[in-house]
Write a protein that holds these residues in place. Structure first.
Motif, PDB file in Angstrom:
ATOM      1  N   GLU A 129       0.811  -1.298   0.011  1.00 25.69           N
ATOM      2  CA  GLU A 129      -0.094   0.127   0.118  1.00 25.69           C
ATOM      3  C   GLU A 129       0.925   1.465   0.029  1.00 25.69           C
ATOM      4  O   GLU A 129       1.940   1.203   0.542  1.00 25.69           O
ATOM      5  CB  GLU A 129      -1.058  -0.026   1.235  1.00 25.69           C
ATOM      6  N   ASN A 135      -2.782   4.063   1.309  1.00 25.94           N
ATOM      7  CA  ASN A 135      -3.262   3.693   2.503  1.00 25.94           C
ATOM      8  C   ASN A 135      -4.791   4.097   2.886  1.00 25.94           C
ATOM      9  O   ASN A 135      -5.010   4.942   2.412  1.00 25.94           O
ATOM     10  CB  ASN A 135      -2.363   4.106   3.708  1.00 25.94           C
ATOM     11  N   ARG A 136      -5.200   3.327   4.002  1.00 24.37           N
ATOM     12  CA  ARG A 136      -6.667   3.705   4.373  1.00 24.37           C
ATOM     13  C   ARG A 136      -6.378   5.296   4.935  1.00 24.37           C
ATOM     14  O   ARG A 136      -5.261   5.585   5.612  1.00 24.37           O
ATOM     15  CB  ARG A 136      -7.359   2.813   5.139  1.00 24.37           C
ATOM     16  N   TRP A 185     -13.983   6.112   7.664  1.00 23.13           N
ATOM     17  CA  TRP A 185     -12.734   6.060   6.929  1.00 23.13           C
ATOM     18  C   TRP A 185     -12.827   5.383   5.539  1.00 23.13           C
ATOM     19  O   TRP A 185     -13.758   4.844   5.170  1.00 23.13           O
ATOM     20  CB  TRP A 185     -11.815   5.026   7.682  1.00 23.13           C
ATOM     21  N   PRO A 204     -11.211   3.178   2.622  1.00 26.62           N
ATOM     22  CA  PRO A 204     -10.485   2.170   2.618  1.00 26.62           C
ATOM     23  C   PRO A 204      -9.056   2.200   1.774  1.00 26.62           C
ATOM     24  O   PRO A 204      -9.273   3.082   0.769  1.00 26.62           O
ATOM     25  CB  PRO A 204     -11.163   1.124   1.927  1.00 26.62           C
ATOM     26  N   GLY A 205      -8.441   1.476   2.302  1.00 27.31           N
ATOM     27  CA  GLY A 205      -6.892   1.262   1.206  1.00 27.31           C
ATOM     28  C   GLY A 205      -7.038   0.563   0.126  1.00 27.31           C
ATOM     29  O   GLY A 205      -8.117  -0.104   0.025  1.00 27.31           O
TER      30      GLY A 205
END
Length: 326
Positions: free
Chosen positions: A69, A122-123, A131, A133-134
């Protein structure tokens, strides 16, 4: 396709094989790297095509690609065929020029070289306490330009492969298997010629499962089970994620998981197959050989392999009472 005891993390200049044991050597300090590889699309015998990391070494499925990521992957795709083709990813970010679709004029003409850029993230925390998501997950890539504007010809002829985006700190496996259910084939083969994957008792094994074609499937692995999570593992003692040994694998879908070979059941020969009965009868069956810890064949394994090769896989019709006839 199997990556034996190693995990292919795309390197800075070419595909670099790194040991796939324990926590990844790439730490948070390596975040945001741009990794570059060259992939060659080539014709194969029997009217098939494949992707490869070196000229003359194309395979079906293509190489299993991995990045972390927040990294970027630049793919220089070299078209060594006389067909229009491309490479289109799932699960990562790309602009229209790297879409791999004729809609955006994103493809390789015969003999052409073109660069496709895939980005990951990345998230991150969004507004309202949510949040975003990544990119971490088990994804895949495939042609989107051969035969039709949707790449139907390329998919039917073998232009596809697996893609993993990892979180830093993910456990890396000892062995990796890519399994593609494409219409009535597994990795473009039918039993008894389907892949036989191998591991030693106690090895950490990672499966990347991908669906293509026009038929619905399910993936079933005998004697092993996994948590229905991103990795197939639980996050802790209080994680009550569903545990499965059979999961839908429809066209365009993908998932992955890790298991410990032979855990709780010992060494032996175990089937993996589509659980749509007419599909398994028709040849959508392969073998997972778990060897003894020293690498030797367990008792009865060779006999089971021989029986598998002798089984009929002719696409039987099933009667309502469950009996089959040719």
């Amino acid at each position: 396709m199997r990556v034996s005891r190693r995990s292919m993390l795309a390197g800075t200049a070419a595909g670099v094989l790194v040991p796939a044991i324990g926590v990844g050597a790439d730490s948070a300090s390596a975040a945001g790297l741009t990794r570059k590889i060259t992939i060659y699309a080539e014709a194969l015998p029997g009217g098939l095509y494949g992707y490869g990391l070196e000229p003359g070494k194309a395979t079906i499925p293509g190489p299993l690609l991995e990045i972390y990521e927040a990294d970027t992957l630049e793919i220089e795709l070299v078209n060594r065929t006389d067909q229009r083709l491309s490479i289109h990813p799932h699960g990562v970010n790309y602009d229209t020029g790297s879409d791999g679709a004729p809609l955006n004029a994103s493809f390789n003409k015969p003999g052409e070289t073109r660069t496709y850029t895939w980005k990951t993230r990345n998230r991150y925390e969004a507004s309202g306490g949510f949040w975003m998501p990544g990119s971490a997950g088990y994804w895949h890539y495939h042609d989107h330009a051969m035969g039709t504007d949707h790449g139907t010809g390329g998919l039917a002829r073998g232009l596809y492969g697996g893609l993993i985006v990892r979180k830093r700190g993910d456990l890396l496996p000892s062995s990796q298997y890519t399994v593609v259910f494409n219409d009535m084939m597994i990795n473009h083969k039918m039993a008894p010629d389907t892949p036989m994957f191998e591991a030693r008792l106690g090895e950490r094994v990672e499966w990347v499962c991908i669906g293509h074609g026009s038929l619905p499937h399910t993936f079933h692995l005998h004697a092993h089970r996994w948590a229905d999570t991103r990795t197939g593992m639980l996050s802790g003692a209080a994680d009550n994620a569903q545990v499965v040994d059979n999961k839908n694998l429809d066209p365009g879908g993908s998932f992955g998981f890790q298991v410990i070979a032979g855990e709780g059941v010992g060494p032996g020969v175990w089937m993996y197959h589509c659980h749509v009965q007419s599909h398994s009868d028709g040849g959508m069956v392969g073998l997972f050989l778990v060897r003894n810890a020293d690498g030797s064949l367990p008792d009865g394994a060779q006999e089971a392999i021989d029986r598998f090769k002798e089984h009929g896989h002719a696409g039987h019709d099933m009667n309502p009472d469950g009996r089959t006839h040719a």
